[in-house]
Design an enzyme around this catalytic site. Structure first.
Site: not given
Ligand SMILES: *Cc1c(COP(=O)(O)O)cnc(C)c1O
Length: 466
Positions: A117-118
């Site tokens: 998700f980063k």
């Protein structure tokens, strides 16, 4: 910037000077050791929230970012940066919601270039910083610590930003080989990987210490991209609004969030402060469950880090928790006092007021390695879905903390291929491993192995700044 009408950002410890968006995005810790927060939470009109169901992810992101950016970039430029950032994602919905059963969803956050998700924040931040730097004709040296996924996301986010160098510290031998290869196989002069002989918390303390040396930081144009960076939190707010707009009866949602540094779940809390209606946020931890214990007992005590199959959340001190504590009491001297205690004694106790405030918004739980493995097998055989171990932690804890009438939305924070060593051992099928990950296998790796020592790391940095 001195225009008073802009939203100001102030430190949780109350002593650093207040700054504006164009500065806060380059900051890690404030000069008083605190973390920056906007002076108030902007509200999104209910009518606009209602209209999100007809908007794309990118259009929703614009509505979320705009009040935080607050006039320091033109609307058109923000839209252009957003569109450009999310072009590299391989799903047209950017963060699709995957319905598993009537009241259970996965919010899939892994369609960016490094499979976690980063990327959602880092792709945008690289471009955002690049925009400001080019305008002022400046350069930046990005310095960050990673428990595995931040580093690769930062490297991919900044690799093409000519005005930057990126120094990434990771705990030597404590991240998955695939996580490491995402970082070390990039062949760019501006990317420097440093493997520190210590754990993630050691890497994080080195970064904190370097940033607290104000003169060093200024003279070397250091910039932070760790999850304490405000812009990362801001970017992550979008997918709470997005997912709620795609799910019926969203007021019943319990978001279960695999939690390490508390950045992802803090973004969920902020979405609620901005007007999004849902039921609760569930802090999902693995065997490193200091936050779970803190919520249940009020006592937050540092323990040794245990290595688990979900290494990105093998963390004891969740930096962003400080932001929540501040927001629960708005008392910077209290925050300062307990954080000093944490540093000196390794522990603090939350006041009853603070705890009861937090429990209005949050539940928590923890998952054992066994539960994680069982859940990965179960979802594979029952739904034909391959969960990564972090997502599995979210699912296990979410099930324990939601009722049958709730809608459980677990944030699926990584693609299973990034943790293929663990996952393929559990389901004995490796068809989930993508071509991109297979290709990493044979590529040459570049990294410097260093001792857990601030001066040694500083020397490496000094030698490599271009
Ligand atoms: C970083 C990370 C987390 C934890 O997110 P925080 O914002 O640090 O709480 C969870 N899962 C994965 C896969 C991650 O990379």
């Amino acid at each position: 910037m001195t225009n008073n009408k802009f939203l100001k950002y102030k430190s949780t410890r109350g002593e650093a000077e207040e700054i504006f968006f164009s500065d806060v995005i380059f900051e890690g810790l404030a000069s008083d050791g605190g973390l920056y927060l906007p002076e108030y939470w902007p509200k999104i009109d209910q009518s606009i929230i209602d209209s999100f169901s007809n908007m794309s992810y990118q259009e929703i992101a614009f509505h979320i970012f705009k009040p935080f950016v607050d006039g320091s970039i033109s609307d058109n430029k923000i839209k252009e940066l957003i569109d450009d950032s999310y072009k590299v994602f391989t799903d047209k919905n950017i963060t699709p919601v995957n319905k598993i059963s009537n009241n259970e969803y996965l919010l899939e956050l892994f369609y960016g270039p490094t499979y976690a998700f980063k990327d959602i924040a880092m792709q945008f931040i690289g471009r955002l910083m690049g925009y400001y730097l080019d305008m002022d004709n400046k350069k930046i040296n990005i310095l960050g610590a990673t428990s595995g996924d931040t580093g690769s996301a930062a490297i991919y986010g900044f690799e093409s930003i000519q005005s930057s160098n990126v120094f990434i510290l990771h705990p030597h031998n404590l991240i998955s080989p695939t996580q490491r290869k995402f970082m070390t196989t990039i062949d760019s002069d501006n990317v420097i990987n440093i493997a520190v002989k210590g754990n993630f918390d050691d890497c994080q303390s080195i970064i904190k210490e370097i940033f607290s040396d104000y003169d060093y930081k200024k003279s070397n144009n250091l910039g932070a991209i760790n999850s304490i960076n405000w812009a990362r939190i801001m970017c992550q707010i979008t997918y709470y609004f997005y997912s709620a707009s795609r799910i019926e009866n969203s007021e019943n949602i319990v978001y279960s969030v695999p939690t390490g540094n508390f950045g992802d779940i803090l973004a969920g809390y902020i979405s609620k402060k901005m007007g999004l209606k849902f039921k609760k946020l569930n802090i999902a931890t693995n065997e490193n469950n200091i936050l779970d214990i803190a919520l249940k007992s009020g006592v937050h005590t540092i323990k040794d880090v245990v290595s688990t199959s979900s290494p990105s959340i093998d963390i004891q001190v969740s930096s962003n928790f400080e932001r929540l504590i501040y927001d629960s009491c708005k008392d910077s001297s209290y925050v300062k006092e307990i954080m000093t205690n944490l540093k000196k004694e390794g522990t603090f106790t939350l006041t009853d007021e603070c705890r009861s405030y937090i429990s209005k918004y949050f539940t928590s739980d923890s998952a054992s390695n066994n539960e994680v493995n069982q859940t990965i097998s179960e979802y594979y055989s029952k739904y034909n879905i391959t969960l990564d171990p972090h997502t599995a932690v979210g699912v296990v804890c979410g099930k324990k903390q939601s009722l049958s009438q709730d809608i459980l939305v677990t944030l699926s924070t990584a693609h299973p291929a990034k943790f293929k060593e663990t996952v393929s051992g559990i389901i004995s099928d490796d068809s989930f491993v993508t071509e991109k990950v297979r290709m990493l296998e044979n590529q040459e790796e570049r990294m410097i192995i260093a001792n857990n020592d601030v001066e040694e790391i500083k020397n490496i940095i000094n030698g490599r700044i271009r």
